[in-house]
Design an enzyme around this catalytic site. Structure first.
Site, PDB file in Angstrom:
ATOM      1  N   LYS A   1      19.121  13.427  45.166  1.00  0.00           N
ATOM      2  CA  LYS A   1      17.665  13.344  45.124  1.00  0.00           C
ATOM      3  C   LYS A   1      17.086  14.755  44.988  1.00  0.00           C
ATOM      4  O   LYS A   1      17.600  15.698  45.595  1.00  0.00           O
ATOM      5  CB  LYS A   1      17.129  12.711  46.415  1.00  0.00           C
ATOM      6  CG  LYS A   1      17.544  11.244  46.557  1.00  0.00           C
ATOM      7  CD  LYS A   1      17.227  10.690  47.927  1.00  0.00           C
ATOM      8  CE  LYS A   1      17.826   9.303  48.063  1.00  0.00           C
ATOM      9  NZ  LYS A   1      18.008   8.893  49.466  1.00  0.00           N
TER      10      LYS A   1
ATOM     11  N   ARG B   1      21.572   7.062  59.480  1.00  0.00           N
ATOM     12  CA  ARG B   1      21.336   8.438  59.925  1.00  0.00           C
ATOM     13  C   ARG B   1      19.871   8.843  59.717  1.00  0.00           C
ATOM     14  O   ARG B   1      19.118   8.123  59.072  1.00  0.00           O
ATOM     15  CB  ARG B   1      22.190   9.378  59.068  1.00  0.00           C
ATOM     16  CG  ARG B   1      21.810   9.238  57.581  1.00  0.00           C
ATOM     17  CD  ARG B   1      22.534  10.189  56.663  1.00  0.00           C
ATOM     18  NE  ARG B   1      21.977  10.127  55.315  1.00  0.00           N
ATOM     19  CZ  ARG B   1      22.353   9.278  54.390  1.00  0.00           C
ATOM     20  NH1 ARG B   1      23.305   8.391  54.641  1.00  0.00           N
ATOM     21  NH2 ARG B   1      21.783   9.296  53.190  1.00  0.00           N
TER      22      ARG B   1
END
Ligand code: MV4
Length: 449
Positions: free
Chosen positions: A237, A293
Site C-alpha cells: 500500500k 494486528r
C-alpha cells in the site's frame, strides 16, 4: 492497567506504541537488534534490551530472546506491533503460557484467520458475503476444474497460508488451470510450508476496502468505518484514506455491519481489520481476509474518528469494556496517509538505505508525521523501507489533497531516495483527484522524474 509493556518491534510503530503507553502512564521496554542501537524507539523507551544481530529472523522474530527480555524486565504485557511476530499464533501462545498478556486476540483466533481458506469459510457461515468459489481448500486439479467451469473464468487461485497478495494466480482459461494449480501449490508449499489452495472468481477492477473493528471480552463489537487502500504497488500500500470516496453512509453501515457480524461470530476479542474486495461495477462487496494486528494505516481512522487505536487496543487487552460513546462517534472530515519509503520511485522502487543527512518533518494544521527518523540516522538495509507516514486531515477530500501537497512540499529528507516525488505526482493526477481508481491503478501509473 498494565505497569510495563514490552514492545516487540522497531521503527515508527514501536515509537507509536511507546507514545500510547506513556500517555496511559505505562512504562515501556524496547527490544532492539544490534543494528538499531541508535534508534529512537530505544531512546524513548524507559528500558531497552538488545535481543540479537541485525537480521529480523535473529532478533525481532527471536521468540526466546524476546521472552527473556520480558522476564528480565518484569514486563506485564507484550505488544507485537505489525509484521515480525504480530500474527504468529505460537508467539501469542508462548506469551500467554509465560504469563505475559499478548496484546492481540487469542492464538486460536490468529491461527484461524491466518488460514485464509478457513477464515473465508467461517465468514461465509456467519452470513458475510464471500467471493464465489471453492467452499474451502481444493483437493485436486479435477475439483478445481469442476468449480471453475461452474463459476466461469477468469478465476483466481490463492494460497491458504498466503495473504496480502502472496501466493496468488489469475487463471484466464481452462487449459491453463492444471499447470497453474500445480505450480501455485508447489510455490505455496516452499514459501509457507503449506501447499493448500482455494479458488474464487476473479473480480476485475476491484477496490480494497477495509473495516476497522474493536471487540471487548463482553461480546461488544463495533466498527469505526472504512479505509480505502486500493492504491497499492505490488501489494504494498502506498496511499490510504478514510472515508473512501466511493462509500456513502448507507453502504458504510452495510459493510461495517458485515464486518461486526463476522468478528462476533468467531468470538473475536481485540482490535482487528476486516478486508473486503469491492466490485466497482456491481457495487457488491466480499470478505477477503481478516488481519488480527494494528495496521500501518491505522492513523487515517484515528484522524477521522478522533480516537487512539493503540490505547484502545491496550485497554481491550487489559479487559476493559468498549466505552459506549465510541460507537456513537461520527466520522469527521477526511484523512489521507502517504507512506514515505526509502525507495527510488524512478528506478522500480528499489530500496535506498542510506544515512539521512537532513530531516525536516512538516507541520501546521491537520498534519501528522509518524516517523522514527532523524538527521544523522542510518537507514538499515535489514528491514522494510518505511521511514515515515505523512497523515493529513481536513474537512473534506479536496482540502486534504491540497494540504497533502503542501505538507509533501515542505518535507525535507536528504540522503536516501524517497517516494515523496511519486506521491506528489499522484496528488496531481485527475483520476486520483476524482476518486476514480482501482487496485490496478498504480501498476499502470506512469511516473517520470
Ligand atoms: C482478488 C482480486 C480479484 N478477485 N480476489 C490481493 C491481496 C489479497 N488480499 C487478495 N488480492 C486480490 N484478490 C479475487 N477473487 C484482486 C486482488 C488484488 C488486490 C486486492 C487488493 C488490493 C490490491 C490488489 C492488487 C492486485 C490484486
Amino acid at each position: 492497567m498494565f505497569k510495563k509493556i514490552l514492545i516487540a518491534n522497531r521503527g515508527e510503530i514501536a515509537l507509536r506504541i511507546i507514545r500510547a503507553c506513556h500517555e496511559l502512564g505505562i512504562e515501556t521496554v524496547a527490544v532492539y537488534s544490534s543494528a538499531d542501537e541508535l534508534s529512537l524507539h530505544v531512546r524513548f523507551a524507559d528500558e531497552a534490551v538488545c535481543i540479537g544481530p541485525p537480521p529480523g529472523s535473529e532478533s525481532y522474530m527471536n521468540i526466546p530472546s524476546i521472552l527473556s527480555a520480558a522476564e528480565l524486565t518484569n514486563s506485564d504485557a507484550i505488544h507485537p506491533g505489525y509484521g515480525f511476530l504480530a500474527e504468529n499464533p505460537e508467539f501469542a501462545q508462548v506469551c500467554t503460557d509465560n504469563d505475559f498478556v499478548f496484546i492481540g486476540p487469542s492464538a486460536e483466533t490468529i491461527l484461524s484467520m491466518g488460514e485464509k481458506a478457513t477464515a473465508k469459510k467461517s465468514m461465509n457461515e456467519a452470513g458475510v458475503p464471500v467471493i464465489p468459489g471453492s467452499a474451502g481448500v481444493i483437493n485436486s486439479v479435477g475439483e478445481a476444474q469442476k468449480i471453475a467451469s461452474e463459476i466461469g473464468f477468469p478465476i483466481m487461485l490463492k494460497a491458504s497460508a498466503g495473504g496480502g497478495g502472496r501466493g496468488m494466480r489469475i487463471v484466464k482459461e481452462t487449459d491453463q488451470l492444471e499447470r497453474a494449480f500445480v505450480t501455485a501449490s508447489s510455490e505455496a508449499k516452499s514459501a509457507f510450508n503449506n501447499g493448500d489452495l482455494y479458488l474464487e472468481k476473479y473480480v476485475e477492477k476491484s477496490r480494497h476496502i477495509e473495516i476497522q473493528i474493536l471487540a471487548d471480552q463482553y461480546s461488544n463489537v463495533i466498527h469505526l468505518g472504512e479505509r480505502e487502500c486500493s492504491l497499492q504497488r505490488r501489494h504494498q500500500k502506498l496511499i490510504e484514506e478514510s472515508p473512501s470516496p466511493i462509500i456513502d453512509e448507507k453502504l458504510r453501515q452495510k459493510i461495517g455491519s458485515a464486518a461486526v457480524q463476522g468478528a462476533a461470530s468467531i468470538g473475536y476479542v481485540g482490535l482487528g481489520t476486516v478486508e473486503f474486495l469491492f466490485d466497482s461495477k456491481s457495487k457488491e462487496f466480499y470478505f477477503m481476509e481478516m488481519n488480527t494486528r494494528i495496521q500501518v494505516e491505522h492513523p487515517v481512522t484515528e484522524m477521522v474518528m478522533g480516537n487512539d487505536l493503540v490505547k484502545m487496543q491496550i485497554r481491550l487487552a487489559v479487559g476493559e469494556e468498549i466505552p459506549s460513546n465510541l460507537a456513537q462517534q461520527k466520522l469527521r472530515g477526511h484523512a489521507m496517509e502517504c507512506r514515505i519509503n526509502a525507495e527510488d520511485p524512478s528506478n522500480d522502487f528499489i530500496p535506498s538505505p542510506a544515512k539521512v543527512e537532513e530531516f525536516y518533518a512538516p507541520g501546521g494544521n491537520g498534519v501528522r508525521m509518524d516517523s522514527h527518523v532523524y538527521a544523522g540516522y542510518e537507514i538499515s538495509p535489514h528491514y522494510d523501507s518505511l521511514i515515515a507516514k505523512l497523515i493529513v486531515h481536513s474537512e473534506d477530500r479536496n482540502t486534504t489533497i491540497n494540504r497533502m501537497q503542501r505538507a509533501l512540499e515542505e518535507t525535507i529528507i536528504e540522503g536516501p531516495k524517497t517516494t515523496i516525488p511519486f506521491h506528489q505526482a499522484i496528488m496531481q493526477n485527475s483520476d486520483f483527484q476524482a476518486g476514480n481508481f482501482h487496485t490496478g491503478f498504480l501498476e499502470t501509473f506512469v511516473y517520470e522524474e
